[in-house]
Structures are given as C-alpha cells and as structure tokens.
Design an enzyme around this catalytic site. Structure first.
Site, PDB file in Angstrom:
ATOM      1  N   LYS A  46       0.847  -1.200   0.000  1.00 42.42           N
ATOM      2  CA  LYS A  46       0.000   0.000   0.000  1.00 42.42           C
ATOM      3  C   LYS A  46       0.882   1.248   0.000  1.00 42.42           C
ATOM      4  CE  LYS A  46      -2.321  -1.451   3.635  1.00 42.42           C
ATOM      5  NZ  LYS A  46      -1.980  -2.881   3.641  1.00 42.42           N
ATOM      6  N   ASP A  51       5.705   1.889   4.443  1.00 47.42           N
ATOM      7  CA  ASP A  51       5.610   0.615   3.716  1.00 47.42           C
ATOM      8  C   ASP A  51       6.557   0.596   2.525  1.00 47.42           C
ATOM      9  OD1 ASP A  51       3.337  -0.891   5.070  1.00 47.42           O
ATOM     10  OD2 ASP A  51       2.375   1.030   4.688  1.00 47.42           O
ATOM     11  N   HIS A 163      -5.705   4.467   8.559  1.00 52.26           N
ATOM     12  CA  HIS A 163      -4.897   4.541   9.783  1.00 52.26           C
ATOM     13  C   HIS A 163      -5.459   5.566  10.753  1.00 52.26           C
ATOM     14  CE1 HIS A 163      -1.307   3.070   7.165  1.00 52.26           C
ATOM     15  NE2 HIS A 163      -2.130   2.092   7.497  1.00 52.26           N
ATOM     16  N   CYS A 346     -41.589  -2.082  23.574  1.00 54.55           N
ATOM     17  CA  CYS A 346     -43.025  -2.265  23.852  1.00 54.55           C
ATOM     18  C   CYS A 346     -43.804  -0.987  23.551  1.00 54.55           C
ATOM     19  CB  CYS A 346     -43.212  -2.692  25.299  1.00 54.55           C
ATOM     20  SG  CYS A 346     -44.929  -3.059  25.731  1.00 54.55           S
ATOM     21  N   SER A 388     -44.697  -9.753  19.292  1.00 54.65           N
ATOM     22  CA  SER A 388     -45.551 -10.729  19.964  1.00 54.65           C
ATOM     23  C   SER A 388     -46.843 -10.065  20.427  1.00 54.65           C
ATOM     24  CB  SER A 388     -44.816 -11.342  21.156  1.00 54.65           C
ATOM     25  OG  SER A 388     -44.352 -10.325  22.029  1.00 54.65           O
TER      26      SER A 388
END
Length: 426
Positions: A46, A51, A163, A346, A388
């Site tokens: 990358k 890197d 990052h 509820c 329910s």
C-alpha cells in the site's frame, strides 16, 4: 492472514497497529517463500511512506541474495482534489489487487503458471483502473490512545484513510442514498486529481467495505444505495462484495471501491481461492432491477353486517380515540419498563398500533356491532402492530368477538374478556 490460500497470497507481513513491518520481517518472508521453491516473489504494498521504504529496502537486500523479487505499489485513494507529493494512499483497493477484486489477480495468474513479468503487468494495470473513498461517522483509537480526530454527533468525515487519519471534507450526517451520491460524485469529479474516470457503459466491481464499526444491516443499506446510484449513471455492477475487507479498528464508517473490469479481469476475479477471508461471491452482476411477480389474488369474503345491538359506531370511536391517545402518551414509559424486562420496544409497538387504529378510523366509521368491531380490530392488529403483542391482541380480540355475536349485554362482555384471556393462555 485471511487472504493466504491457494489462488491468493502465499504470505503476509504485518507490522504494529497502523505501522509498517520492519525490513527484517519482510526479508524473512521473502526468504521463506524463496526457500520453499517460489519461482519469484511479488510484493503488493500500500502506498504509505513507511511501507514503501521497508518493503523497498527488503526487496533490494533479497535481490542481492539472488531472489527474483518485484514490487507493485497500490494507490487507489480518490480523496485528494489536488496532487500530493506522496501520491494516492493505498486503501481497500489493495484487497482487489490481492484477488482482482474477488480472486487476487496475482494469485489467479500465479496458479495458472504465468511469469512474474506477466503478473506485474496485469497487476499494475489493475491498480490504475480503480478508486476508493471512505466515509465515517466516528474516528478510531489506537489501543490506549485518544481518538485520532474529533467528530460532532451530527457530522461525517469524507475521504479519510485506514490509519485513522482525518479526511478531506467534513459534512453533516445525511441519509445513506445521499451519502453514497456524494461519495460517487467526489470519486468521479473531473476536477479531482485522484478521480476514477467512470462513464456510462462501463463495467465495475464494487466493494462495500466496513471500516470496523458498522453492522451488516448498515452495510447492506449502503450497498443497495451504491448499486442504484451506479445503475442510474449507466454503469454495470458486474460483481459486488459486501463485508469487512480492510478495517480501521472500531471506526464506524464505510468505504466504496470501484474497479473497472473487462471479461478477462472478471475471469480472474471469479477464479477459486481457499483464502478464508474471501467471500463466496456469486459470479453474476448485482442489480436493483427485479422481475415483478404479481401477488396471488385473495378471495375477499363478504361479511354481512350484523344488526347493531351495541352502543353504536360513534361511541366506539370515542372509546378507541381515548385508548389510542393513552397508548401514545405512554410510549416512552412502556419502552422504559420493557428495557428492564426485555428489548425496550413495547412502547413503540403499542404506538404503532394506536396510529394504525387512528388511520383506520379516519377512513371509515367503526362497525357498530361489537363482534364486527373486535374482529376488525383483530385483523388490524395482526396486519399492522407486529411483534408478539400484535399476535396476542389478535388472539384476544378474535376470541372475544365470538362471544359477542348477537349480544352486547354486560354478561356477554364479561364472557368475551374471559374467552380472549383463555385464547391467549392456550
């Protein structure tokens, strides 16, 4: 490590969090695969300074030892409007290079016995045909450290890196469809130095990548918005991937990656791999267009109205209005009680029922006969209330209605309540 497997990567070199691995670690990996019999080694890196330096020096030292090593640097970031000295950052598009957006170009070619020179050529071309842009609702934190930047609760950060670095633009939170349109407009803006040239008729592979803190529900919403937005531009989504492919710790964000593809690239994308982090991708286009199949027509039963033996529709309306108003007032209280005992919805469920009853009464007068009134309310609860609670009220009202057929005296109402309770208990 999840990208190691047949048809994908042979090895992975990881550094500390958000840091490049050291030269010694990279060199150890190159030596390991060389001694294992590799004809050559391709480093996929990358585009970050650390890197490039560490992998680059390791490459030079490995070559001095006689190894055939090449390096491809991926810079797919589409955030920067003006050119940067360091170039475009390497983001989630790197994963597409690992497997040409679904089955690493390099991995697929290597399995077919292509030369290292051919692999470098194809991979280099693939890196130039894609763009990535990130959008986040939150920063992230290196463990033990403060957040990398600050965001208000109503703000989003556009164009940030992996990052934790801040982006190029801060904007107010908008719905997913609008956010995706903003991202695609930025990625393809002719005035953007890091843009992806996207035209009607192009075919792309789309990656909707979780930056760490989103749910699959949220990723799916973004993915749907992205497919619709691309189709509206006349772009064909040849493949779509949705998941956590390159994250930034706990960042609550998403990145979109687009790679321009042809049939040859799609063939490489669809090649099999044993890498466990790669999705089981359908070899088919993604589209928002679906064939519509009409729903079967239901036989509508004609219910003969019973002669009114009760208080009449007007009185029923007044009672229902009082009930609905009470439920709406109690919404927060019921949620609070339910949070202590269950999942905390509820109040929402009962408010949904109250609004459905109010809407129903605006469209027609309630039936005057008690049995028909309760039957109609039962159907409404089963259709609109959900949860329910909706089923329980449907059971109660359906059973209670039976006891009120042709009757409306006080003993009949008492029998109706008993029948309803018995039905719920059963």
């Amino acid at each position: 490590a999840g990208y190691i497997g047949k048809g994908m990567l042979t090895g992975v070199v990881a550094g500390a969090v958000f840091a490049s691995p050291a030269v010694g670690s990279v060199l150890a990996a190159i030596r390991a695969v060389t001694r294992a019999g590799a004809a050559g080694t391709l480093l996929i890196v990358k585009n970050y300074t650390g890197d490039r330096l560490n992998f680059g020096l390791a490459l030079e030292r490995a070559r001095a030892e006689g190894a055939d090593v090449r390096m491809v640097v991926v810079g797919d970031d589409s955030a920067f409007a003006a050119p940067k000295k360091a170039g475009r950052r390497g983001l989630c598009g790197t994963v597409l290079v690992h497997k040409a957006s679904a089955r690493a170009v390099a991995g697929a070619l290597a399995e077919e016995g292509a030369s290292l020179e051919e692999i470098v050529k194809v991979v280099s071309a693939a890196t130039k045909a894609m763009g990535t842009l990130g959008l986040s609702l939150s920063p992230c934190s290196v463990p033990g450290s403060q957040p990398t930047f600050q965001l208000a609760h109503d703000e989003m950060e556009l164009g940030l890196g992996i990052h934790g670095e801040a982006g190029v633009r801060r904007m107010k939170v908008v719905p997913a469809d609008e956010a995706v349109e903003t991202m695609l407009a930025h990625m393809t803006d002719p005035g953007n130095a890091s843009r992806l040239d996207l035209h009607p008729g192009d075919s792309v592979v789309l990656v909707v990548n979780n930056l760490g803190g989103l749910s699959y529900l949220e990723l799916g919403i973004v993915a749907g918005a992205a497919v619709r937005a691309l189709e509206s531009r006349g772009v064909r989504v040849s493949r779509a991937m949705v998941g956590s492919f390159m994250t930034a710790l706990e960042m609550a964000g998403v990145s979109l990656t687009l790679m321009l593809v042809d049939e040859e690239l799609l063939r490489l994308i669809d090649a099999k791999t044993t890498a466990v982090a790669w999705p089981n991708l359908a070899a088919a286009p993604a589209t928002s267009q679906r064939e519509e199949v009409p729903a079967p027509q239901e036989d509508v039963e004609t219910v003969q109205p019973e002669p009114s033996t009760g208080p009449g529709g007007q009185r029923a309306r007044l009672v229902l209005e009082h009930v609905c108003s009470a439920l709406l007032r109690m919404e927060d209280k019921l949620n609070e009680l339910d949070r202590a005992a269950g999942d905390g919805d509820c109040g929402h469920t009962h408010a949904r029922a109250a609004r459905a009853i109010q809407e129903w009464m605006r469209g027609r007068p309630p039936p005057a006969a008690p049995a028909q009134l309760l039957s109609a309310l039962a159907d409404l609860m089963l259709e609109e209330m959900g949860g329910s609670s909706g089923v329980l009220y449907g059971l109660f009202l359906t059973a209670a209605a039976q006891a009120l057929r042709g009757r409306s005296d006080l003993p009949a109402w008492a029998d109706a309540v008993d029948a309803g309770i018995a039905a719920m208990q059963r």
